[in-house]
Design an enzyme around this catalytic site. Structure first.
Site, PDB file in Angstrom:
ATOM      1  N   ALA A 122      32.105  14.912  -1.587  1.00 49.26           N
ATOM      2  CA  ALA A 122      31.327  15.736  -0.653  1.00 49.26           C
ATOM      3  C   ALA A 122      29.930  16.032  -1.168  1.00 49.26           C
ATOM      4  O   ALA A 122      29.123  16.616  -0.449  1.00 49.26           O
ATOM      5  CB  ALA A 122      32.069  17.060  -0.392  1.00 49.26           C
TER       6      ALA A 122
ATOM      7  N   GLY B  93      27.861  27.689  10.055  1.00 51.03           N
ATOM      8  CA  GLY B  93      27.821  28.574   8.903  1.00 51.03           C
ATOM      9  C   GLY B  93      27.564  27.900   7.582  1.00 51.03           C
ATOM     10  O   GLY B  93      27.567  28.560   6.546  1.00 51.03           O
ATOM     11  N   SER B  94      27.334  26.578   7.559  1.00 53.68           N
ATOM     12  CA  SER B  94      27.039  25.921   6.290  1.00 53.68           C
ATOM     13  C   SER B  94      25.623  26.277   5.855  1.00 53.68           C
ATOM     14  O   SER B  94      24.822  26.813   6.630  1.00 53.68           O
ATOM     15  CB  SER B  94      27.175  24.406   6.430  1.00 53.68           C
ATOM     16  OG  SER B  94      26.106  23.884   7.203  1.00 53.68           O
TER      17      SER B  94
ATOM     18  N   SER C 107      25.526  22.686  -9.388  1.00 54.24           N
ATOM     19  CA  SER C 107      24.960  24.038  -9.359  1.00 54.24           C
ATOM     20  C   SER C 107      25.876  24.985 -10.136  1.00 54.24           C
ATOM     21  O   SER C 107      27.041  25.166  -9.781  1.00 54.24           O
ATOM     22  CB  SER C 107      24.814  24.531  -7.909  1.00 54.24           C
ATOM     23  OG  SER C 107      24.586  25.921  -7.874  1.00 54.24           O
ATOM     24  N   GLU C 108      25.335  25.581 -11.191  1.00 51.26           N
ATOM     25  CA  GLU C 108      26.140  26.479 -12.020  1.00 51.26           C
ATOM     26  C   GLU C 108      26.668  27.654 -11.205  1.00 51.26           C
ATOM     27  O   GLU C 108      27.840  28.024 -11.302  1.00 51.26           O
ATOM     28  CB  GLU C 108      25.297  26.989 -13.193  1.00 51.26           C
ATOM     29  CG  GLU C 108      26.067  27.940 -14.106  1.00 51.26           C
ATOM     30  CD  GLU C 108      25.156  28.630 -15.112  1.00 51.26           C
ATOM     31  OE1 GLU C 108      25.670  29.068 -16.158  1.00 51.26           O
ATOM     32  OE2 GLU C 108      23.948  28.743 -14.839  1.00 51.26           O
TER      33      GLU C 108
ATOM     34  N   ASN D 297      27.244  18.800  12.777  1.00 48.22           N
ATOM     35  CA  ASN D 297      26.959  20.063  12.083  1.00 48.22           C
ATOM     36  C   ASN D 297      28.209  20.925  11.993  1.00 48.22           C
ATOM     37  O   ASN D 297      29.056  20.906  12.884  1.00 48.22           O
ATOM     38  CB  ASN D 297      25.877  20.845  12.829  1.00 48.22           C
ATOM     39  CG  ASN D 297      24.538  20.139  12.776  1.00 48.22           C
ATOM     40  OD1 ASN D 297      24.478  18.933  12.639  1.00 48.22           O
ATOM     41  ND2 ASN D 297      23.473  20.892  12.901  1.00 48.22           N
ATOM     42  N   VAL D 298      28.303  21.699  10.911  1.00 46.44           N
ATOM     43  CA  VAL D 298      29.376  22.681  10.783  1.00 46.44           C
ATOM     44  C   VAL D 298      28.773  24.084  10.834  1.00 46.44           C
ATOM     45  O   VAL D 298      27.699  24.328  10.289  1.00 46.44           O
ATOM     46  CB  VAL D 298      30.186  22.480   9.483  1.00 46.44           C
ATOM     47  CG1 VAL D 298      31.030  21.235   9.568  1.00 46.44           C
ATOM     48  CG2 VAL D 298      29.285  22.420   8.265  1.00 46.44           C
TER      49      VAL D 298
ATOM     50  N   LYS E  29      24.289  11.874  11.209  1.00 41.71           N
ATOM     51  CA  LYS E  29      22.923  11.355  11.018  1.00 41.71           C
ATOM     52  C   LYS E  29      22.923   9.937  10.476  1.00 41.71           C
ATOM     53  O   LYS E  29      21.876   9.273  10.442  1.00 41.71           O
ATOM     54  CB  LYS E  29      22.136  12.291  10.101  1.00 41.71           C
ATOM     55  CG  LYS E  29      21.870  13.652  10.741  1.00 41.71           C
ATOM     56  CD  LYS E  29      21.183  14.609   9.801  1.00 41.71           C
ATOM     57  CE  LYS E  29      20.857  15.930  10.514  1.00 41.71           C
ATOM     58  NZ  LYS E  29      22.044  16.603  11.066  1.00 41.71           N
TER      59      LYS E  29
ATOM     60  N   GLY F 229      31.111  23.237  -4.887  1.00 40.72           N
ATOM     61  CA  GLY F 229      30.566  24.551  -4.575  1.00 40.72           C
ATOM     62  C   GLY F 229      29.837  24.616  -3.264  1.00 40.72           C
ATOM     63  O   GLY F 229      29.406  25.695  -2.838  1.00 40.72           O
TER      64      GLY F 229
END
Length: 634
Positions: A368, A456-457, A320-321, A453-454, A414, A295
């Protein structure tokens, strides 16, 4: 009984019957210079009904009346040509052998002329119908709605201009195009002239004064979009764009409905990544694929792309539900991929994970799941180690136990020379992949993929800046010289999936992130794209770097060598192999400290581990790490 054609298409049958009769009549007239002889005229009269009947039946068999003339395409034209050819051959043979008039045979010249005339009539009638139906009414020829300059005279530009002219409800009138191909200058696209190249845009905008500029090049790199935005901003003209290729693939096929304002992601985005779909499909097609952190920003995009690549089933593991509910609803309800198995679970729970693997037997695992907010992890060291490092070992152990074919770790820049708990915990994750990949008793192929970094994450500064701009500021920047690497989420994920097909012996791959971006410049760009001016409309405030935060991230360290791979955007790290025995001892120690809640000792031990890792220095281990790839590039 179902009729072969709809009653709403009977008028088309009538038109075609008239065209068939006209072609047959003209073929006889053109064959003879001084009028049709009596016996051939009799042949015409006795055969015309046969010809019309045979050819209409053939047209029906070829599906002529299953298509709208309004939307006739080049493919439809080729289909019509095949149908006309077969119809003429059959009708000519029937007339020839039926011999309606004794001792008078159908001349071959009439059969050939009938074919040529009928082909021209059928194709011409359909193109004329489309032209008349698409022609704007007289009242629509004048400007309506917003006048727009379209950047890009390629396929997307053609489609957009055509839709603007055909659909007044869109509220756009194209008044010119711009394209960098000099051969297109002064050409017309659906009647709209190409005015010049993007270098000519400033005078074009000054002279034409359009209401908007539309970038209709889905494959345009960020530098081109940024150049157009800057030129338009000087003239105070709004710029909109079509999404990039990844968004178009994932979204609505109607280009006109995808026009949207230019976002900072469009300006920072680089040239589209070319993905070897054949190699990816070879290891994902018809496989059960398990994605942890399904998610999250990266996990959700992994699910979208894997679903498009033909996976047999997706197992979505998420703690995360709400996030799990959203990605399952998107895949099943919006994308039509029903082979989803949502699993609400903590990946650090070995017993639960074994139950999942026992039930679904995944062939490929993309790991992930991770905590990634630097500040939060500095304040919660135990969770940083438990959820990132120890959970990765749990997933790897279960994958090995159930003989999963591939295990792909999503890592971070990182982890290179880490200065904070987030980076240190992810560095340990890379070691786990490296050690498991070199174990001779393990059949699972392990790889890790490191990137920055991506855009919009959930952890990106972009959504934070966007909310701050909407509130009127200030926009908070940690340090005026802070820089970060950026990549779009679809681009990063496509490369992660690609990297999974390359390695298998514990390799760590690094994505080519391009040049780092200064965060201050990013903030200013976002303010300007919102139609505001930095400092005048929205203030920028410097707040200072967080504990453990670096001003400049790095993708690899001095003791790591980077090599080219067969994919130009994917690089391979080599370094002395980690001592797997030492790593197991250290992980056991970390697990004990996490269980006992010894925060200070845990932080100290993790820092010491990362500062002085024990590696195998033998030439054999270095040879295994180097592998057969090309020489170093850095």
């Amino acid at each position: 009984m179902t009729l072969p054609i709809s009653k709403h298409r009977l008028w088309q049958v009538g038109v075609d019957a008239a065209l068939i009769a006209a072609a047959w009549y003209l073929a006889f007239q053109l064959r003879f210079d001084n009028g049709v002889p009596v016996y051939y005229h009799t042949l015409f009269e006795r055969s015309i009904a046969i010809v019309i009947g045979v050819q209409i039946v053939t047209f029906i068999a070829f599906g002529f009346y299953n298509r709208w003339w309004r939307y006739v395409s080049t493919r439809d034209m080729w289909g019509a040509a095949r149908g006309v050819t077969v119809a003429c051959v059959i009708s000519s043979l029937v007339v020839y052998f039926a011999n309606p008039v004794s001792h008078v045979r159908l001349p071959r010249s009439i059969a050939i002329m009938d074919f040529l005339l009928l082909l021209a009539f059928v194709a011409g009638a359909r193109m004329l119908a489309r032209t008349l139906l698409e022609r704007p009414a007289a009242r629509d020829i004048v400007a309506r709605g917003k006048e727009v300059i379209v950047v890009g005279a390629g396929d997307a530009g053609h489609l957009i201009v055509k839709e603007m002219l055909r659909q007044p409800s869109l509220g756009y009138t194209p008044i010119g195009l711009v394209d960098d191909d000099p051969k297109t200058r002064n050409l017309r696209v659906h009647g709209v002239r190409v005015l010049g190249t993007t270098d000519d845009l400033p005078p074009i905008l000054h002279k034409q004064k359009p209401d908007e500029v539309l970038i209709a090049i889905p494959s345009a790199p960020g530098s081109v979009r940024g150049k157009v935005v800057e030129m338009a901003r000087r003239e105070s003209i709004t710029v909109k764009t079509l999404p990039g290729l990844h968004e178009l693939i994932a979204g609505d096929l109607d280009l006109a409905n995808q026009i949207r304002p230019v976002q900072v992601e469009d300006v920072l985005g680089r040239e589209p990544v070319e993905v070897d779909l054949e190699s990816i499909a070879s290891y994902l097609a018809e496989e059960t694929v398990l994605v942890t952190g399904a998610g999250g920003s990266i996990g959700a995009e992994l699910c979208r792309q894997i679903a498009r690549l033909g996976a047999a089933r997706l197992v979505l593991v998420e703690n995360s539900e709400r996030a799990l509910f959203e990605i399952e609803r998107e895949l099943v309800g919006e994308r039509g991929f029903s082979a989803c198995a949502p699993v609400l679970a903590d990946v650090g729970n070995a017993r639960k994970l074994r139950e999942v693997f026992e039930r679904y037997r995944p062939g490929v695992v993309f790991h992930a799941a991770a905590y990634k907010h630097v500040g939060l992890l500095e304040a919660n060291p135990i969770e940083s180690v438990r959820n990132n490092a120890l959970a990765t070992r749990v997933v790897a152990d279960v994958a090995v136990e159930f003989e999963t074919k591939r295990f792909v770790l999503v890592s971070t820049d990182k982890a290179a020379n880490p200065k904070n708990l987030m980076g240190q915990s992810k560095a340990v994750c890379e070691w786990i992949v490296e050690a498991y990949g070199h174990r001779p008793d393990v059949a699972t192929r392990f790889v890790g993929v490191r990137f920055g970094n991506v855009l919009g994450s959930s952890g990106s500064v972009i959504p934070i800046f966007r909310r701050q701009i909407e509130r009127g500021g200030p926009v908070t920047v940690r340090h005026p010289e802070m820089k970060r690497f950026f990549m779009t989420i679809p681009e990063a994920v496509s490369l992660v999936v690609q990297a999974g097909s390359i390695g298998g012996r514990g390799e760590i791959f690094v994505l080519d992130m391009g040049d780092p971006v200064r965060i201050l410049d990013l903030a200013r760009n976002m303010i300007q794209l919102s139609g505001l001016e930095p400092e005048r409309d929205v203030r920028i405030e410097f707040t200072g770097a967080l504990p453990g935060e670096k001003l400049h991230e790095e993708l690899w360290t001095a003791d790591e060598v980077v090599h080219a791979t067969k994919h130009p955007k994917i690089l391979r790290l080599t370094r002395p192999q980690i001592d797997s025995g030492w790593l197991e001892e250290e992980l056991a120690g970390l697990e004990r400290l996490v269980t006992e809640g010894e925060t200070l000792e845990l932080v100290s031990r993790l820092g010491a581990m990362v500062k002085e890792p024990r590696r195998e220095r033998s030439s054999a281990s270095m040879d295994a790490a180097m592998g057969p790839e090309a020489g170093p590039v850095a």
